[in-house]
Scaffold this active site. Sequence first.
Site, PDB file in Angstrom:
ATOM      1  CG  ASP A  43      -1.824   1.200   1.293  1.00 27.80           C
ATOM      2  OD1 ASP A  43      -2.763   1.255   0.481  1.00 27.80           O
ATOM      3  OD2 ASP A  43      -1.584   2.082   2.138  1.00 27.80           O
ATOM      4  CB  THR A  75      -1.533   6.187  -2.214  1.00 27.95           C
ATOM      5  OG1 THR A  75      -1.445   4.759  -2.101  1.00 27.95           O
ATOM      6  CG2 THR A  75      -2.663   6.678  -1.333  1.00 27.95           C
ATOM      7  CB  THR A  76       0.962   3.176  -5.880  1.00 25.32           C
ATOM      8  OG1 THR A  76       0.994   2.548  -4.598  1.00 25.32           O
ATOM      9  CG2 THR A  76       2.213   2.799  -6.658  1.00 25.32           C
ATOM     10  CG  ASP A  86      -6.797   0.721   0.304  1.00 27.36           C
ATOM     11  OD1 ASP A  86      -6.860   1.676   1.108  1.00 27.36           O
ATOM     12  OD2 ASP A  86      -5.720   0.247  -0.103  1.00 27.36           O
TER      13      ASP A  86
END
Length: 540
Positions: A64, A97-98, A393
């Site tokens: 994550d 987010t990545t 998530d």
Amino acid sequence: MPNGSNRPIFILSEGTRRQKGRDAQNLNITAAKIMGDAVRSTLGPKGMDKMLVDSLGDIVITNDGATILDEMDIEHPAAKMIAEVAETQEEEVGDGTTTAVILVSELLEEAEELLDQGIHPTIIASGFSVAAAKAVEILRDLSEDIGFDDEDNLKQVAKTSMTGKKVESNIDILTDLAVKAVKQVAEKTEEGYSVDLDNIGIEKQEGGSTGDSFMVEGVILDKERVHPGMPKRIEEAKIALLDSAMEIKKTESDSEIRVSSPEELQKFIDQEETEFKEMVKKIEDVGANVVICQKGIDDIAQHFLSKKGIFAIRRAKKSDMEKLAQATGGKIVTNIEDLSPTDLGKAGVVEERKISGEDMTFIEQCENPKAISVLFRGGTEHIVDEAERSLHDAISVIAKSIESGKIVAGGGATEIELSMRLSDYADSIRGKEALAVRGFANAVESIARSLAENAGLDTIDTIVELRSKHEKDGVSFGLDAYTGELKDMMKEGVIEPLLVKTQAVSSGSEAAVMILRIDDVIAAKEGGFGREGPEEMPEY
């Protein structure tokens, strides 16, 4: 700087380090590249995990992006700004987010090439801002509708979010949990639906397997009853929620009580007992058979509550009290004297149960609760923690899909189409800004390249094939990382909320523009670049 006597004037303190112009820009861009490289390999269904070990030896294993950047001991100021992008992405939409971090990294890498060509940073920044606004417009055009009752697609959104994480073997069970949880707490508004994720509590407990996880229509408290003589189970519970201590109030100033005889001492003790009896009688008179207290409960009060068969918990968290009010329909009361039957919450069952050796209290079978809890199980601490992040998530993306009512294709399909359309848009722009827009398009395409690379495929061949598909109006064709084939992601059910993409584009471009416009970095001796100064990049 010379003055009339040719003496230098020192404005900055001794030991301050300063980087100007291209040196400052290169340093910040290098930091951005390092941040992008740190998370790039975690992207997609076949992304790898990172093991993070802190100074105490505690271990976190995750893929994550937000967790990785949160756990890293980041020192470089530009790198911290990029970490904030991931934090914002996590807070706003709960996923992507990545993607956001990789986008910032790639945008600054594209900017570096333009700077080498002699293009001014302001022009590049302007081009990136124009491209970001156009990208959001294109993304909306590419999106499709999803409804509150469209459970099949909501489940696919959750599966897309959890694919590639440690929960894949139980993904169907967790998908059902996530959809039920979000739909239970969603509230109808004039604009559509609103989901407050604070009303979904996730309790973690080691032991069993991930498939043993379940949801209760109510609240799970990591607490036990305060007295062993109290009943373990109460049916048709009427719950008093107290934000006041069931204890004798102390005087505001220091004082002492002098007792000259045993009779006077006994009168003092009897007076205390009388006060506790009155508290318990008040609770009994209003019809409550369960007390959840945010503060303390005196031992004597526990005794009298036990004798009346009332189940009681003390020192409940404020957040849990708010969830209980939402779930049971009760009101939090700050004074026992003000407690009335209409303030009581209701639940079908309140029961203390032992889960993997730990006592927990279940307040469940609530009627139409607007707060619920999920008990998450797993074989080890690391599995439970990572699986809980995955479930969070999934819950977040379902909530954003319901709120926005829009979804887009995953698997790199949206990024490829967005990149191609931005490249076409760049042709309509005059001047050097067009180069920045085209650089933005290349940065967006890098998301699809990273997916292919992490799947072990030839990135050039894959991107060429994807472009060919999209040129033939296959706008939703993306990469199946497991088979290496190009498929229609909408038909395959690989879908994501529109808000995940628009937030990544907006926050990523804003961060890149902000970093790009910095041409002077002034760092104090012990801060900014670390103790070794700007010549040496800090370790991440």
